[in-house]
Write a protein that holds these residues in place. Structure first.
Motif, PDB file in Angstrom:
ATOM      1  N   MET A   1       0.840  -1.200   0.000  1.00 61.70           N
ATOM      2  CA  MET A   1       0.000   0.000   0.000  1.00 61.70           C
ATOM      3  C   MET A   1       0.876   1.252   0.000  1.00 61.70           C
ATOM      4  SD  MET A   1      -3.201  -0.818  -0.062  1.00 61.70           S
ATOM      5  CE  MET A   1      -4.236  -2.259   0.186  1.00 61.70           C
ATOM      6  N   ALA A   2       1.838   1.265   0.888  1.00 59.02           N
ATOM      7  CA  ALA A   2       2.679   2.470   1.006  1.00 59.02           C
ATOM      8  C   ALA A   2       3.919   2.314   0.130  1.00 59.02           C
ATOM      9  CB  ALA A   2       3.061   2.696   2.466  1.00 59.02           C
ATOM     10  N   ARG A   3       3.692   2.047  -1.142  1.00 55.92           N
ATOM     11  CA  ARG A   3       4.818   1.808  -2.037  1.00 55.92           C
ATOM     12  C   ARG A   3       5.568   3.092  -2.371  1.00 55.92           C
ATOM     13  NH1 ARG A   3       4.343   1.004  -7.221  1.00 55.92           N
ATOM     14  NH2 ARG A   3       2.100   0.839  -7.007  1.00 55.92           N
ATOM     15  N   PHE A   4       4.843   4.202  -2.368  1.00 52.49           N
ATOM     16  CA  PHE A   4       5.485   5.456  -2.749  1.00 52.49           C
ATOM     17  C   PHE A   4       6.489   5.906  -1.697  1.00 52.49           C
ATOM     18  CE2 PHE A   4       5.527  10.129  -2.969  1.00 52.49           C
ATOM     19  CZ  PHE A   4       6.063  10.248  -4.233  1.00 52.49           C
ATOM     20  N   ARG A   5       6.120   5.772  -0.444  1.00 51.05           N
ATOM     21  CA  ARG A   5       7.029   6.200   0.614  1.00 51.05           C
ATOM     22  C   ARG A   5       8.339   5.401   0.561  1.00 51.05           C
ATOM     23  NH1 ARG A   5       4.832   9.755   4.119  1.00 51.05           N
ATOM     24  NH2 ARG A   5       6.709   9.633   5.376  1.00 51.05           N
ATOM     25  N   THR A   7       9.792   4.231  -2.157  1.00 51.83           N
ATOM     26  CA  THR A   7      10.634   4.790  -3.207  1.00 51.83           C
ATOM     27  C   THR A   7      11.244   6.114  -2.766  1.00 51.83           C
ATOM     28  OG1 THR A   7       8.881   6.044  -4.266  1.00 51.83           O
ATOM     29  CG2 THR A   7       9.098   3.724  -4.883  1.00 51.83           C
ATOM     30  N   VAL A   8      10.517   6.871  -1.958  1.00 52.12           N
ATOM     31  CA  VAL A   8      11.070   8.129  -1.467  1.00 52.12           C
ATOM     32  C   VAL A   8      12.273   7.850  -0.575  1.00 52.12           C
ATOM     33  CG1 VAL A   8      10.609  10.085   0.033  1.00 52.12           C
ATOM     34  CG2 VAL A   8       8.928   9.394  -1.670  1.00 52.12           C
ATOM     35  N   LEU A  11      15.095   6.959  -2.690  1.00 56.55           N
ATOM     36  CA  LEU A  11      15.543   8.157  -3.399  1.00 56.55           C
ATOM     37  C   LEU A  11      16.402   9.017  -2.490  1.00 56.55           C
ATOM     38  CD1 LEU A  11      15.421  10.096  -5.844  1.00 56.55           C
ATOM     39  CD2 LEU A  11      13.404  11.110  -4.783  1.00 56.55           C
ATOM     40  N   LEU A  12      15.952   9.202  -1.266  1.00 57.64           N
ATOM     41  CA  LEU A  12      16.734   9.987  -0.314  1.00 57.64           C
ATOM     42  C   LEU A  12      18.116   9.372  -0.119  1.00 57.64           C
ATOM     43  CD1 LEU A  12      17.110  12.112   1.887  1.00 57.64           C
ATOM     44  CD2 LEU A  12      15.971  10.557   3.475  1.00 57.64           C
ATOM     45  N   ARG A  15      20.258  10.052  -3.154  1.00 59.55           N
ATOM     46  CA  ARG A  15      20.690  11.450  -3.211  1.00 59.55           C
ATOM     47  C   ARG A  15      21.816  11.710  -2.206  1.00 59.55           C
ATOM     48  NH1 ARG A  15      16.935  15.069  -5.509  1.00 59.55           N
ATOM     49  NH2 ARG A  15      16.118  14.035  -7.368  1.00 59.55           N
ATOM     50  N   VAL A  41      21.580  17.877   0.011  1.00 60.88           N
ATOM     51  CA  VAL A  41      20.366  17.204  -0.451  1.00 60.88           C
ATOM     52  C   VAL A  41      19.128  18.030  -0.105  1.00 60.88           C
ATOM     53  CG1 VAL A  41      19.073  15.044  -0.320  1.00 60.88           C
ATOM     54  CG2 VAL A  41      21.552  15.013  -0.160  1.00 60.88           C
TER      55      VAL A  41
ATOM     56  N   ARG B   3      14.684  21.333   0.094  1.00 60.25           N
ATOM     57  CA  ARG B   3      14.699  21.062  -1.339  1.00 60.25           C
ATOM     58  C   ARG B   3      14.304  19.626  -1.655  1.00 60.25           C
ATOM     59  NH1 ARG B   3      19.011  20.100  -4.161  1.00 60.25           N
ATOM     60  NH2 ARG B   3      20.325  20.684  -2.423  1.00 60.25           N
ATOM     61  N   PHE B   4      14.573  18.736  -0.714  1.00 61.62           N
ATOM     62  CA  PHE B   4      14.263  17.337  -0.985  1.00 61.62           C
ATOM     63  C   PHE B   4      12.755  17.102  -1.041  1.00 61.62           C
ATOM     64  CE2 PHE B   4      13.600  12.926   0.444  1.00 61.62           C
ATOM     65  CZ  PHE B   4      14.208  12.296  -0.611  1.00 61.62           C
ATOM     66  N   VAL B  41      -0.030   4.237  -7.719  1.00 57.56           N
ATOM     67  CA  VAL B  41       1.205   4.874  -7.270  1.00 57.56           C
ATOM     68  C   VAL B  41       1.568   4.420  -5.858  1.00 57.56           C
ATOM     69  CG1 VAL B  41       2.341   7.102  -6.947  1.00 57.56           C
ATOM     70  CG2 VAL B  41       0.654   6.807  -8.743  1.00 57.56           C
ATOM     71  N   GLY B  42       0.606   3.887  -5.141  1.00 56.42           N
ATOM     72  CA  GLY B  42       0.877   3.453  -3.775  1.00 56.42           C
ATOM     73  C   GLY B  42       0.700   4.587  -2.785  1.00 56.42           C
TER      74      GLY B  42
END
Lengths: 205, 205
Positions: A1-5, A7-8, A11-12, A15, A41, B3-4, B41-42
């Motif tokens: 469900m929380a797939r986006f978090r 990836t964030v 990503l962090l 970076r 960042v 910025r992140f 997107v999750g």
DNA sequence: AAGTTGTGTCAATAGCACGGACAAGGCTGG
DNA sequence: CCAGCCTTGTCCGTGCTATTGACACAACTT
């Protein structure tokens, strides 16, 4: 469900490692400041500490990421020469030595003089690197040369990895020449039976 | 400083539009469900509503993004033929018509029959598209053909844009043939002086 | 010896995403 | 026709997470 978090989060992490790569490659690991890294960042220092528990962890992750990228090239060098042990080892070792010579991170690691540098990851604390490289080369040899004596095979793999690491930290000749010599040595060890006749005057237990 | 978080926001927006593109291209805009979009997107449905205030806003953003991508190709088509108005217009219009014929989003927009479709963005609510395309073509003509009469120039640009839009929604011939005809018409309008002799029997105010 | 710099940690605050629920409107099948 | 269902759009309470600011501690500098 929380797939986006998720990836964030990755990503962090990427970076942060990117920014760390830039700073370390330019000024060295000991000149790296956690506050600057977080600022690059655009994140608070505590957020950085929530992702990496310490500065040492940043260096470790930085080294591991670069190592994994290196291993991809090593694997490609091996796969490009199926069945030809000498050519495969020469390609993989040549890639590694060339990358080590060009990669600004590894250059910075080698040239750092301070105590808190990243050099230990290439020398005393290089167990992870050795393990990964040994596994990659070992599986290649075991798959494409199953007929080789296991003892000789393990010896050859270990020799190739350690010689390559040695040339990374202290290159004697060009990467190509070094790769050729290491591949030659590796083949000699791999094809040895352990029962060769020794020159006169040599003792063997 | 933060910025992140900003990049995360844009990333979320891109992901949402990517997912919306997939669904709209396959099943049409009216079959798109906000809950499905968020799930792809999750992210929660409320997070989606915090980024796009309504479903209509999603469609608008989706169309705008596709339009901007299209404008890049148009600009390249124009820049590829500096000084040759006919070739520049033909390249830009040909690119547009070909893209419109192949792009699954635009195809879905044109084939949607329902009331809540995206078709208005291509017809009645296409002011934004017209403005952008007119500006791009107008600046090109003004820069590379400064000698053309401003009145004729504006007429030619407007004609080219409107004819292209007409062929997007209702193509009569192949994109190449249509582009050739539109370019021909545009050049005729651009090079007209407004004082030509008219055939006998034609009144002019 | 005092000041500076940098690491690592803690607590309080603010922001944001989430889940659940709701009203309103449209659609469908009985 | 109407009852049920779906979907949109909104609200609120909760929990997680980043942020801010401060602190202790160590090493180095003046």
């Amino acid at each position: 469900m929380a797939r986006f978090r998720e990836t964030v989060r990755t990503l962090l992490r990427e970076r942060l490692l990117d920014a760390a790569f830039e700073r370390v490659a330019e000024h060295g690991f000991d000149k790296l400041r956690m506050a600057h890294l977080a600022g690059d960042v655009g994140v608070s220092r505590q957020t950085l500490y929530s992702e990496f528990p310490s500065k040492e962890a940043v260096g470790e992750a930085l080294f591991r990421r670069e190592l994994e990228r290196c291993l991809v090239g090593i694997q490609q060098g091996l796969d490009a020469h199926p069945g030809d042990l000498r050519a495969a080892v020469e390609a993989a070792v040549g890639f590694t030595l060339t990358l080590a010579r060009r990669n600004p991170l590894i250059r910075a690691m080698l040239t750092s003089t301070g105590e808190g540098g990243l050099l230990p990851y290439l020398t005393t604390r290089s167990a992870a690197a050795f393990e990964l490289a040994t596994t990659a080369l070992g599986t290649y040899v075991a798959e494409t040369w199953p007929s080789i004596d296991p003892v000789a095979r393990d010896l050859a793999v270990d020799t190739a990895v350690r010689l390559t690491a040695s040339h990374v930290v202290q290159s004697a000749a060009s990467p190509e020449e070094s790769a050729r010599r290491i591949a030659d040595t590796t083949v000699r060890v791999a094809l040895s039976t352990g029962a060769e006749r020794l020159p006169a005057g040599t003792a063997r237990p």
